[in-house]
Design a protein around this motif. Structure first.
Motif, PDB file in Angstrom:
ATOM      1  N   THR A 163     -33.994 -25.824 -13.677  1.00 42.49           N
ATOM      2  CA  THR A 163     -34.882 -24.662 -13.835  1.00 42.49           C
ATOM      3  C   THR A 163     -34.073 -23.418 -14.199  1.00 42.49           C
ATOM      4  OG1 THR A 163     -36.282 -25.619 -12.112  1.00 42.49           O
ATOM      5  CG2 THR A 163     -36.613 -23.260 -12.593  1.00 42.49           C
ATOM      6  N   LEU A 183     -38.895 -32.339  -4.559  1.00 44.60           N
ATOM      7  CA  LEU A 183     -38.742 -33.546  -5.391  1.00 44.60           C
ATOM      8  C   LEU A 183     -39.981 -34.432  -5.309  1.00 44.60           C
ATOM      9  CD1 LEU A 183     -34.971 -34.312  -4.783  1.00 44.60           C
ATOM     10  CD2 LEU A 183     -36.022 -33.339  -6.821  1.00 44.60           C
ATOM     11  N   LEU A 219     -24.783 -42.932  -8.160  1.00 44.06           N
ATOM     12  CA  LEU A 219     -24.145 -42.291  -9.315  1.00 44.06           C
ATOM     13  C   LEU A 219     -23.814 -43.326 -10.384  1.00 44.06           C
ATOM     14  CD1 LEU A 219     -21.644 -39.777  -7.657  1.00 44.06           C
ATOM     15  CD2 LEU A 219     -23.949 -39.331  -8.531  1.00 44.06           C
ATOM     16  N   THR A 250     -25.822 -33.824 -17.518  1.00 50.68           N
ATOM     17  CA  THR A 250     -25.601 -35.276 -17.619  1.00 50.68           C
ATOM     18  C   THR A 250     -26.890 -36.036 -17.284  1.00 50.68           C
ATOM     19  OG1 THR A 250     -24.504 -35.051 -15.476  1.00 50.68           O
ATOM     20  CG2 THR A 250     -23.108 -35.460 -17.378  1.00 50.68           C
ATOM     21  N   PRO A 274     -29.688 -32.411  -5.400  1.00 47.22           N
ATOM     22  CA  PRO A 274     -30.888 -32.753  -6.162  1.00 47.22           C
ATOM     23  C   PRO A 274     -32.055 -31.868  -5.723  1.00 47.22           C
ATOM     24  CG  PRO A 274     -29.833 -34.749  -5.352  1.00 47.22           C
ATOM     25  CD  PRO A 274     -29.097 -33.594  -4.738  1.00 47.22           C
ATOM     26  N   GLY A 319     -30.559 -20.396  -2.773  1.00 49.36           N
ATOM     27  CA  GLY A 319     -31.396 -21.101  -3.749  1.00 49.36           C
ATOM     28  C   GLY A 319     -32.855 -21.194  -3.358  1.00 49.36           C
ATOM     29  N   VAL A 354     -38.147 -18.157  -8.422  1.00 43.02           N
ATOM     30  CA  VAL A 354     -37.252 -18.554  -9.522  1.00 43.02           C
ATOM     31  C   VAL A 354     -36.588 -17.295 -10.106  1.00 43.02           C
ATOM     32  CG1 VAL A 354     -37.256 -19.521 -11.871  1.00 43.02           C
ATOM     33  CG2 VAL A 354     -38.497 -20.695 -10.033  1.00 43.02           C
TER      34      VAL A 354
HETATM   35  P1  AP5 Z   1     -29.859 -35.198 -12.327  1.00 43.68           P
HETATM   36  O1  AP5 Z   1     -30.797 -35.278 -13.433  1.00 43.68           O
HETATM   37  O2  AP5 Z   1     -28.662 -34.351 -12.436  1.00 43.68           O
HETATM   38  O3  AP5 Z   1     -30.707 -34.859 -11.070  1.00 43.68           O
HETATM   39  P2  AP5 Z   1     -30.327 -34.198  -9.654  1.00 43.68           P
HETATM   40  O4  AP5 Z   1     -29.034 -33.519  -9.537  1.00 43.68           O
HETATM   41  O5  AP5 Z   1     -30.579 -35.310  -8.691  1.00 43.68           O
HETATM   42  O6  AP5 Z   1     -31.274 -33.058  -9.482  1.00 43.68           O
HETATM   43  P3  AP5 Z   1     -32.606 -32.684 -10.189  1.00 43.68           P
HETATM   44  O7  AP5 Z   1     -32.455 -32.614 -11.664  1.00 43.68           O
HETATM   45  O8  AP5 Z   1     -33.640 -33.590  -9.618  1.00 43.68           O
HETATM   46  O9  AP5 Z   1     -32.811 -31.245  -9.558  1.00 43.68           O
HETATM   47  P4  AP5 Z   1     -32.351 -29.811 -10.100  1.00 43.68           P
HETATM   48  O10 AP5 Z   1     -31.307 -29.258  -9.174  1.00 43.68           O
HETATM   49  O11 AP5 Z   1     -32.075 -29.806 -11.549  1.00 43.68           O
HETATM   50  O12 AP5 Z   1     -33.659 -29.001  -9.793  1.00 43.68           O
HETATM   51  P5  AP5 Z   1     -34.902 -28.663 -10.754  1.00 43.68           P
HETATM   52  O13 AP5 Z   1     -34.660 -27.384 -11.453  1.00 43.68           O
HETATM   53  O14 AP5 Z   1     -35.266 -29.856 -11.536  1.00 43.68           O
HETATM   54  O15 AP5 Z   1     -29.338 -36.697 -11.959  1.00 43.68           O
HETATM   55  C1  AP5 Z   1     -30.211 -37.791 -11.868  1.00 43.68           C
HETATM   56  C2  AP5 Z   1     -29.395 -39.066 -11.710  1.00 43.68           C
HETATM   57  O16 AP5 Z   1     -28.594 -39.264 -12.878  1.00 43.68           O
HETATM   58  C3  AP5 Z   1     -28.389 -39.102 -10.545  1.00 43.68           C
HETATM   59  O17 AP5 Z   1     -28.982 -39.514  -9.349  1.00 43.68           O
HETATM   60  C4  AP5 Z   1     -27.354 -40.093 -11.077  1.00 43.68           C
HETATM   61  O18 AP5 Z   1     -27.799 -41.417 -10.918  1.00 43.68           O
HETATM   62  C5  AP5 Z   1     -27.309 -39.785 -12.564  1.00 43.68           C
HETATM   63  N1  AP5 Z   1     -26.295 -38.771 -12.908  1.00 43.68           N
HETATM   64  C6  AP5 Z   1     -26.511 -37.534 -13.442  1.00 43.68           C
HETATM   65  N2  AP5 Z   1     -25.351 -36.872 -13.617  1.00 43.68           N
HETATM   66  C7  AP5 Z   1     -24.377 -37.701 -13.181  1.00 43.68           C
HETATM   67  C8  AP5 Z   1     -22.960 -37.567 -13.055  1.00 43.68           C
HETATM   68  N3  AP5 Z   1     -22.334 -36.446 -13.439  1.00 43.68           N
HETATM   69  N4  AP5 Z   1     -22.270 -38.612 -12.535  1.00 43.68           N
HETATM   70  C9  AP5 Z   1     -22.884 -39.758 -12.162  1.00 43.68           C
HETATM   71  N5  AP5 Z   1     -24.224 -39.940 -12.216  1.00 43.68           N
HETATM   72  C10 AP5 Z   1     -24.963 -38.915 -12.732  1.00 43.68           C
HETATM   73  O19 AP5 Z   1     -35.998 -28.366  -9.647  1.00 43.68           O
HETATM   74  C11 AP5 Z   1     -36.536 -29.381  -8.829  1.00 43.68           C
HETATM   75  C12 AP5 Z   1     -38.022 -29.084  -8.574  1.00 43.68           C
HETATM   76  O20 AP5 Z   1     -38.126 -27.899  -7.788  1.00 43.68           O
HETATM   77  C13 AP5 Z   1     -38.836 -28.846  -9.851  1.00 43.68           C
HETATM   78  O21 AP5 Z   1     -40.105 -29.399  -9.715  1.00 43.68           O
HETATM   79  C14 AP5 Z   1     -38.883 -27.301  -9.936  1.00 43.68           C
HETATM   80  O22 AP5 Z   1     -40.036 -26.859 -10.600  1.00 43.68           O
HETATM   81  C15 AP5 Z   1     -38.890 -26.914  -8.475  1.00 43.68           C
HETATM   82  N6  AP5 Z   1     -38.237 -25.607  -8.247  1.00 43.68           N
HETATM   83  C16 AP5 Z   1     -37.138 -25.109  -8.882  1.00 43.68           C
HETATM   84  N7  AP5 Z   1     -36.821 -23.885  -8.388  1.00 43.68           N
HETATM   85  C17 AP5 Z   1     -37.727 -23.619  -7.396  1.00 43.68           C
HETATM   86  C18 AP5 Z   1     -37.923 -22.511  -6.516  1.00 43.68           C
HETATM   87  N8  AP5 Z   1     -37.115 -21.436  -6.533  1.00 43.68           N
HETATM   88  N9  AP5 Z   1     -38.942 -22.581  -5.637  1.00 43.68           N
HETATM   89  C19 AP5 Z   1     -39.756 -23.684  -5.596  1.00 43.68           C
HETATM   90  N10 AP5 Z   1     -39.645 -24.753  -6.423  1.00 43.68           N
HETATM   91  C20 AP5 Z   1     -38.624 -24.716  -7.295  1.00 43.68           C
END
Ligand code: AP5
Ligand code: MG
Length: 198
Positions: free
Chosen positions: A16, A125, A59, A32, A10, A172, A176
């Motif tokens: 992104t 986060l 999950l 998902t 996460p 990572g 970006v």
């Molecule tokens: P999901 O929506 O998949 O969230 P996640 O995996 O927990 O991760 P995020 O979406 O929060 O992070 P990301 O890796 O996409 O990063 P992002 O680009 O947003 O899942 C949410 C929930 O749904 C789960 O907990 C579960 O309950 C359920 N779920 C989903 N899929 C499931 C499955 N297959 N099975 C079961 N349950 C499921 O970036 C994060 C932040 O960092 C942003 O603010 C961004 O602007 C910033 N950022 C990005 N890149 C950089 C960088 N290079 N430098 C600095 N900041 C950065």
């Protein structure tokens, strides 16, 4: 077809980077997390069930997300490939995905895993939680729970694809743009090879 899993904990930047990858390569983005948040916004029975898991950082049951992915694959027959973001998240989901793709005479091409330190993940986060409206971003305990679930249940998915030599680690942290360049360099040869085969 070129079917990429964008993998990582996460906050590692999957969403992104997915936006940039689908723009560049024309793959269909299947997140998902986004699909589940849409179900919640639409107040569907599936959304109401999913919310109780997501709010706690747990999950959603495998059969729920596998069903969603099956429907999306079916809706996108003829796509040149898929970018899976946040799926598969358990070995059972990975095995189900492998079967769903096999039925369609295709397979996973590559799993690209974004590597980011735990401290950086929590900071990203919490920062996003100030504005995103995502209930799972505002409480540090829920964020820690999501990271724990990732280590215990999701990391074995990388090992599942490493068995067939399909796993790559990508740094990572950094800008970006830099991270996108590393990912694009891995994906481009497969897109070019698929074009030649057409
Ligand atoms: P999901 O929506 O998949 O969230 P996640 O995996 O927990 O991760 P995020 O979406 O929060 O992070 P990301 O890796 O996409 O990063 P992002 O680009 O947003 O899942 C949410 C929930 O749904 C789960 O907990 C579960 O309950 C359920 N779920 C989903 N899929 C499931 C499955 N297959 N099975 C079961 N349950 C499921 O970036 C994060 C932040 O960092 C942003 O603010 C961004 O602007 C910033 N950022 C990005 N890149 C950089 C960088 N290079 N430098 C600095 N900041 C950065
Ligand atoms: Mg995401």
């Amino acid at each position: 077809m070129v079917n990429i899993i964008l993998f990582g904990p996460p906050g590692s930047g999957k969403g992104t980077q997915s936006d940039k990858i689908v723009d560049q390569f024309g793959l269909v983005h299947l997140s998902t997390g986004n699909l589940l948040r849409q179900e919640i916004a639409d107040k569907t029975p599936l959304g109401i069930e999913a919310r109780s898991f997501m709010d706690k950082g747990q999950l959603v049951p495998d059969e729920v997300v596998i069903g969603m992915i099956d429907t999306c694959l079916e809706k996108n027959i003829g796509a040149k490939g898929f970018l899976f973001d946040g799926f598969p998240r358990t070995v059972a989901q990975a095995e189900a995905l492998d079967n769903l793709l096999k039925l369609r005479k295709t397979a996973i091409t590559r799993l690209l895993a974004l590597e980011v330190s735990e401290e950086e993940l929590v900071n990203r986060l919490l920062k996003r939680g100030e504005t995103s409206g995502r209930s799972d971003d505002t409480d540090v305990h829920v964020i820690r729970k999501r990271l724990l679930v990732y280590r215990n249940e999701t990391e074995p998915v990388a090992a599942h694809y490493a068995k067939t030599g399909k796993h790559d680690n990508i740094k990572g942290e950094g800008s970006v743009e830099e991270i996108f360049e590393s990912l694009a360099a891995r994906i481009r040869p497969y897109m070019e090879a698929a074009r030649v085969e057409e």
